[in-house]
Design an enzyme around this catalytic site. Structure first.
Site, PDB file in Angstrom:
ATOM      1  N   PHE A 174      21.669 -38.145 -11.831  1.00 54.22           N
ATOM      2  CA  PHE A 174      22.029 -37.022 -10.891  1.00 54.22           C
ATOM      3  C   PHE A 174      21.407 -35.754 -11.464  1.00 54.22           C
ATOM      4  O   PHE A 174      21.641 -35.549 -12.711  1.00 54.22           O
ATOM      5  CB  PHE A 174      23.392 -36.938 -10.285  1.00 54.22           C
ATOM      6  CG  PHE A 174      24.406 -36.636 -11.226  1.00 54.22           C
ATOM      7  CD1 PHE A 174      24.970 -35.428 -11.777  1.00 54.22           C
ATOM      8  CD2 PHE A 174      24.913 -37.982 -12.145  1.00 54.22           C
ATOM      9  CE1 PHE A 174      25.697 -35.350 -12.451  1.00 54.22           C
ATOM     10  CE2 PHE A 174      25.844 -37.437 -12.971  1.00 54.22           C
ATOM     11  CZ  PHE A 174      26.168 -36.331 -13.395  1.00 54.22           C
ATOM     12  N   CYS A 175      21.247 -34.761 -10.719  1.00 56.09           N
ATOM     13  CA  CYS A 175      21.175 -33.120 -11.208  1.00 56.09           C
ATOM     14  C   CYS A 175      21.669 -32.278 -10.137  1.00 56.09           C
ATOM     15  O   CYS A 175      22.411 -32.649  -9.166  1.00 56.09           O
ATOM     16  CB  CYS A 175      19.821 -32.970 -11.475  1.00 56.09           C
ATOM     17  SG  CYS A 175      18.642 -33.153  -9.974  1.00 56.09           S
ATOM     18  N   THR A 176      21.648 -31.332 -10.121  1.00 58.38           N
ATOM     19  CA  THR A 176      22.113 -30.196  -8.946  1.00 58.38           C
ATOM     20  C   THR A 176      21.415 -30.455  -7.571  1.00 58.38           C
ATOM     21  O   THR A 176      22.494 -30.813  -6.788  1.00 58.38           O
ATOM     22  CB  THR A 176      21.706 -28.613  -9.371  1.00 58.38           C
ATOM     23  OG1 THR A 176      21.930 -28.601 -10.766  1.00 58.38           O
ATOM     24  CG2 THR A 176      22.259 -27.596  -8.462  1.00 58.38           C
ATOM     25  N   GLY A 178      18.306 -32.470  -7.100  1.00 53.98           N
ATOM     26  CA  GLY A 178      17.417 -33.482  -6.995  1.00 53.98           C
ATOM     27  C   GLY A 178      16.141 -33.519  -7.527  1.00 53.98           C
ATOM     28  O   GLY A 178      15.488 -34.630  -8.102  1.00 53.98           O
ATOM     29  N   ILE A 203      24.138 -33.373  -6.680  1.00 54.45           N
ATOM     30  CA  ILE A 203      25.639 -33.043  -6.676  1.00 54.45           C
ATOM     31  C   ILE A 203      25.683 -32.223  -5.200  1.00 54.45           C
ATOM     32  O   ILE A 203      26.631 -32.645  -4.651  1.00 54.45           O
ATOM     33  CB  ILE A 203      25.887 -32.317  -7.712  1.00 54.45           C
ATOM     34  CG1 ILE A 203      25.871 -32.998  -9.126  1.00 54.45           C
ATOM     35  CG2 ILE A 203      27.373 -31.853  -7.518  1.00 54.45           C
ATOM     36  CD1 ILE A 203      25.882 -32.053 -10.458  1.00 54.45           C
TER      37      ILE A 203
END
Length: 259
Positions: A174-176, A178, A203
């Site tokens: 995951f990241c902020t 995508g 997220i």
């Protein structure tokens, strides 16, 4: 007070005529009094904009008229202030810098897992590796419970850092929002990881769809809102000018004691 609408989107797709496209986008955004940043590259587009809803909507419609951008989807949130100072459209070698010319997410990337499915896996305590692909200072604002932190100073360190990630169980990264996971998952697939998934929309989409379950803290964002809570509202947390980590409002940085 009319709230400011914040939108974000990206797409990996081959683009051409970048100087002309940059001028057109900048002119259109300025006409609508929008602020933010659009990154253009031969590999695609990355959009982070804010403005009044009645001005954002026609800009989105304008983007969707371009054939290879007609399927863009946008994450949306609201704020009481304009979180960007300027309107910029930049041409870059990459829309997310990895420095790996053989990585092409538009050709090969891992499947997405919805926030609902990811929460279900977490509820079930499945034996998976939860992989945070963000930089260390972002992780310090908040992350998922039991997530693997690679302690990256820069995203370009990711290909080397994954050498310690087990290939024996599924990885959900995951990241902020995508975009980093599109490239990160492609790197992992090339490195021989066969069970790789990426959290759809990152997220912020998880917050929007299922809330804060299994997440601890806030989410750092790259504008003057600094950090958002599970309701996608600014938390008031500031960012240290020295170490870039989180600083509670009206206090000094605990990590480096910068005041």
């Amino acid at each position: 007070m009319v709230p400011i609408l914040n939108i974000a989107s990206y797409k990996f797709t081959r683009l051409s005529g970048l100087p002309e496209w940059r001028d057109v986008l900048l002119k259109k955004a300025n006409q609508l009094n929008l602020k933010g940043t659009i990154l253009l590259s031969f590999e695609g587009i990355n959009i982070n904009l804010a403005g009044f809803p009645e001005n954002i909507d026609p800009f989105v419609e304008f983007l969707l008229k371009r054939e290879n951008l007609s399927d863009l989807t946008f994450r949306k949130s609201y704020s009481d202030f304009q979180p960007f100072k300027h309107m910029q459209v930049k041409i870059k070698p990459e829309i997310i810098t990895l420095k790996q010319p053989d990585i092409h997410p538009e050709q090969e990337t891992a499947p997405h897992i919805s926030p609902q499915e990811f929460k279900k896996w977490l509820d079930e305590a499945r034996d998976i590796t939860i992989l945070d692909t963000r930089n260390q200072y972002e992780v310090e604002f908040g992350t998922f419970d039991h997530a693997e932190n690679l302690h990256l100073e820069d995203f370009s360190e990711f290909p080397e850092a994954i050498s310690r990630i087990s290939r024996k169980k599924p990885v959900v990264m995951f990241c902020t929002g995508g975009i980093r996971c599109e490239k990160a998952s492609s790197v992992m697939l090339k490195a021989g990881h066969s069970q790789v998934y990426q959290l759809q929309g990152g997220i912020l989409n998880y917050f929007a769809e299922v809330g804060k379950d299994h997440y601890n803290g806030e989410c750092f964002v790259f504008d003057q809102r600094i950090a958002l809570d599970a309701n996608l509202k600014p938390t008031g947390t500031q960012q240290c000018l020295v170490c870039q980590g989180p600083v509670a409002a009206d206090s000094s940085c605990v990590k480096c004691e910068f005041n």
